[in-house]
Design a protein around this motif. Structure first.
Motif, short mmCIF file in Angstrom:
data_model
loop_
_atom_site.label_atom_id
_atom_site.label_comp_id
_atom_site.label_asym_id
_atom_site.label_seq_id
_atom_site.Cartn_x
_atom_site.Cartn_y
_atom_site.Cartn_z
N ILE A 18 1.02 -1.23 0.14
CA ILE A 18 -0.23 0.03 -0.03
C ILE A 18 0.66 1.21 0.07
O ILE A 18 2.52 1.29 0.97
N LEU A 19 0.32 2.38 -0.57
CA LEU A 19 1.18 3.49 -1.18
C LEU A 19 0.21 4.78 -0.74
O LEU A 19 -0.91 4.93 -1.41
N GLY A 20 0.69 5.26 -0.86
CA GLY A 20 0.16 6.93 -0.16
C GLY A 20 0.92 7.80 0.92
O GLY A 20 2.09 7.74 0.91
N THR A 21 0.33 9.18 0.56
CA THR A 21 0.48 10.27 1.49
C THR A 21 -0.03 10.55 3.00
O THR A 21 0.49 11.48 3.10
N ALA A 35 4.09 -1.22 8.65
CA ALA A 35 4.32 0.35 7.76
C ALA A 35 5.86 1.43 8.12
O ALA A 35 6.73 1.17 8.99
N ALA A 36 6.08 2.12 6.84
CA ALA A 36 7.29 3.02 6.63
C ALA A 36 6.47 3.97 5.93
O ALA A 36 5.79 3.79 5.29
N ILE A 72 6.42 9.85 1.59
CA ILE A 72 5.88 7.84 0.92
C ILE A 72 5.40 7.96 2.22
O ILE A 72 6.21 7.02 2.01
N LEU A 73 3.61 7.15 2.27
CA LEU A 73 4.08 6.22 3.25
C LEU A 73 3.72 4.71 2.63
O LEU A 73 2.69 4.37 1.56
N ARG A 74 4.07 3.73 3.46
CA ARG A 74 3.93 2.22 2.16
C ARG A 74 3.04 1.17 3.84
O ARG A 74 3.62 2.05 4.97
#
Length: 598
Positions: free
Chosen positions: A8-11, A574-575, A581-583
């Motif tokens: 999952i990718l996001g901001t 989660a990173a 960018i959040l993962r």
């Protein structure tokens, strides 16, 4: 590389946990304008409802977090201590040589509620009622019961009917078994939370005053009073084969609160790993990294025999030290600096050879020789050797061989500002003790991690924290907060987290790729759970490892337990990268964990 799901990718924010409803509830807090702390608290309370065979409100939670506002990385210890009446002498008078794995004598002060409340008060932003709303909704209106929760109840139905009538009345009313996927309610628990909220809101509109009043209602009010009444009034059958009343009192709850601590940290390959102190098994992760510094892990196949063998042999040494040296540092002098020193680990590293070690070999630390002898002698007497061909009773294995064994859940959350939370809630599961009808929840069984032998680091003592297995992780990378991660699994938590972390760091696998790779663990050392057995040389492997890898590990002397594919571990992670960018990722194993974000 093939993965079961996308990373999952996001901001905006990400939440990942061991149940999709908890992850979605945490994400709802972010969407409502809350931060990662609000999200983690909401998810944590939902997990108490939707995974009742793994966690409950009477349990505990260690939390490790990073605050973007203050720049701090801290631990919040929600591990409650032993009650004042929990003495070795009392338990021995009860005819016990080990603390039972369930029942009321296994109970310590429930720590989770206070830890969640303090985290919300000090770092969250949303009102208490808003954060508790999803958990109350699922408790009151119902949630689809997980197949494994239904199977656990079915496996205990006869025992409940014979010995724990309050649990029989709640989980199998009229002798009827709850069905997988059917709506399952806990209206008594919803009523408990609603009463806490009413008392909280009587403090007026101030958010912090409400949270303080909620803490009072639990630890100095009606919840504590009902816990004492139930423990005193009921002699409960437990795994010892006898019936015992609890020793926990309202005064035990009133005299305790969760506490903030500095994490124990270690630098490894551009990362700084932060863990709990030696009141938990967190330092095992760091000790293992200190041992592995002398190996070229990047040159090893991430799913090959060299990496698995080297890691397992290093963990055997670190876990041996856990047995001899770890304990609540408020009671025990733990030589953590020595255990993590280069000199100590250079010597220990020489013990890792080409063959599987079958002995338990703690390190020798000057000034601790007598302690080491006492611990090893006690283990010889009290920690039996399990049948090497016996099936693992690890609770997160997909075949659920032991319906009596509870486990743990996990939640990670990161928001756009860079706040990060990793929490490992556990305890108070439906197998641990009879449900308290007036409250709608069970008490925990964490005291089983104490020894009923004096003068050991993990000996039972009033006010002392048990040496818990619960161990969330937070990593900085190149000086900046980077990743939160964890997995349920008792003594296996550090083992699966290490496999995940090493594959991510040394082989460049993204979060989902590292989670999806085949998993392994050992039960070589004494279990933290009743009846505290060990399996020398044991190595459990998912059958998704290549046949050549499995045979190579057998040839090195490991006693192999071949497990079905997709059956070991429940990793989530989660990173946050330097670009913002959040993962997030979650394991497909057991078909429950999910990562969400945008």
């Amino acid at each position: 590389m093939f993965t079961t799901r996308p990373e999952i990718l996001g901001t905006f924010g990400v939440v990942t946990s061991t149940h999709w409803l908890a992850s979605s509830s945490g994400m709802a807090m972010l969407e409502a304008g809350g931060n990662a702390f609000d999200a983690a608290v909401a998810a944590g309370f939902v997990l108490q409802v939707v995974e009742p065979h793994l966690v409950g409100p009477g349990g505990e939670v260690p939390i490790i977090f990073h605050s973007a506002r203050s720049g701090e990385t801290r631990v919040l210890c929600g591990q409650g201590p032993a009650p004042a009446g929990a003495t070795i002498e009392h338990y021995r008078r009860e005819g016990l040589t080990l603390v039972p794995g369930n029942g009321l004598l296994a109970t310590v002060v429930p720590g989770a509620f206070d830890a969640w409340m303090q985290l919300l008060r000090d770092y969250g932003t949303l009102p208490l009622a808003k954060v508790l709303a999803p958990a109350i909704h699922y408790a009151e209106r119902g949630h689809p019961l997980l197949p494994r929760a239904a199977a656990t109840i079915a496996g205990l139905a006869d025992f409940f009917a014979r010995e724990w009538p309050t649990s029989a009345a709640f989980f199998t009313p009229g002798g009827r078994l709850p069905q997988p996927g059917a709506l399952f309610r806990n209206e008594a628990l919803a009523a408990t939370w609603r009463r806490i909220l009413r008392e909280a809101e009587s403090a007026g509109p101030d958010r912090e005053a409400q949270i303080e009043k909620a803490r009072h209602a639990f630890y100095r009010g009606f919840v504590a009073e009902e816990i004492e009444r139930f423990a005193r009034a009921n002699a409960v059958m437990d795994e010892s084969g006898g019936r015992h009343r609890g020793v926990i009192t309202a005064d035990d709850l009133a005299g305790w609160q969760a506490a903030y601590e500095e994490p124990l940290s270690y630098d490894y390959c551009g990362h700084r790993l932060h863990k709990t102190g030696p009141w938990g098994q967190g330092p095992v992760f760091l000790q293992t990294l200190a041992l592995l510094k002398g190996f070229d892990l990047a040159a090893m196949d991430p799913a090959g025999p060299d990496l698995v063998h080297t890691l397992v042999e290093a963990m055997k040494l670190a876990f041996a030290d856990r047995e001899v040296y770890y304990g609540d540092p408020a009671f025990v002098d733990v030589p953590t600096a020595h255990l993590l020193s280069d000199t100590y680990n250079e010597d220990r590293r020489r013990l890792i050879g080409e063959r599987a070690c079958l002995a338990l070999i703690p390190g020798c630390i000057p000034g601790y020789e007598a302690q080491a002898r006492r611990v090893m002698a006690a283990l010889e007497r009290l920690s039996g050797t399990a049948d090497p061909d016996a099936a693992s009773n690890e609770p997160t294995l997909a075949d659920m061989r032991s319906a009596r064994r509870g486990d743990t859940v996990h939640v990670d959350a990161i928001d756009a500002a860079g706040n990060m939370v990793a929490a490992m809630p556990s305890g108070g599961w439906l197998q641990s003790s009879p449900i308290i009808p007036a409250l709608g929840f069970m008490l925990n069984s964490r005291a089983q991690m104490f020894w009923l032998e004096p003068n050991l680091p993990a000996s039972l003592a009033p006010g002392k924290r048990p040496r818990t297995t619960l161990t969330p992780s937070l990593a900085h990378r190149e000086g900046k907060p980077y990743m939160v991660f964890g997995t349920p699994g008792g003594d296996q938590q550090e083992q699966w987290q290490l496999l995940f972390f090493l594959r991510h760091v040394h082989h460049g696998l993204n979060l989902q790729e590292a989670i999806d790779m085949p998993m392994a663990h050992t039960a070589h050392f004494p279990s933290s759970f009743y009846p505290r057995q060990r399996r020398p040389g044991h190595l459990a492997l998912e059958e998704s490892f290549a046949p050549a890898t499995i045979e190579a590990l057998r040839a090195r002397g490991h006693s192999l337990e071949r497990m079905p594919e997709w059956s070991i571990g429940r990793m989530v992670a989660a990173a946050r990268g330097p670009d913002g960018i959040l993962r997030a990722a979650a394991t497909p194993r057991l078909m429950q964990a999910y990562a969400v974000g945008r």
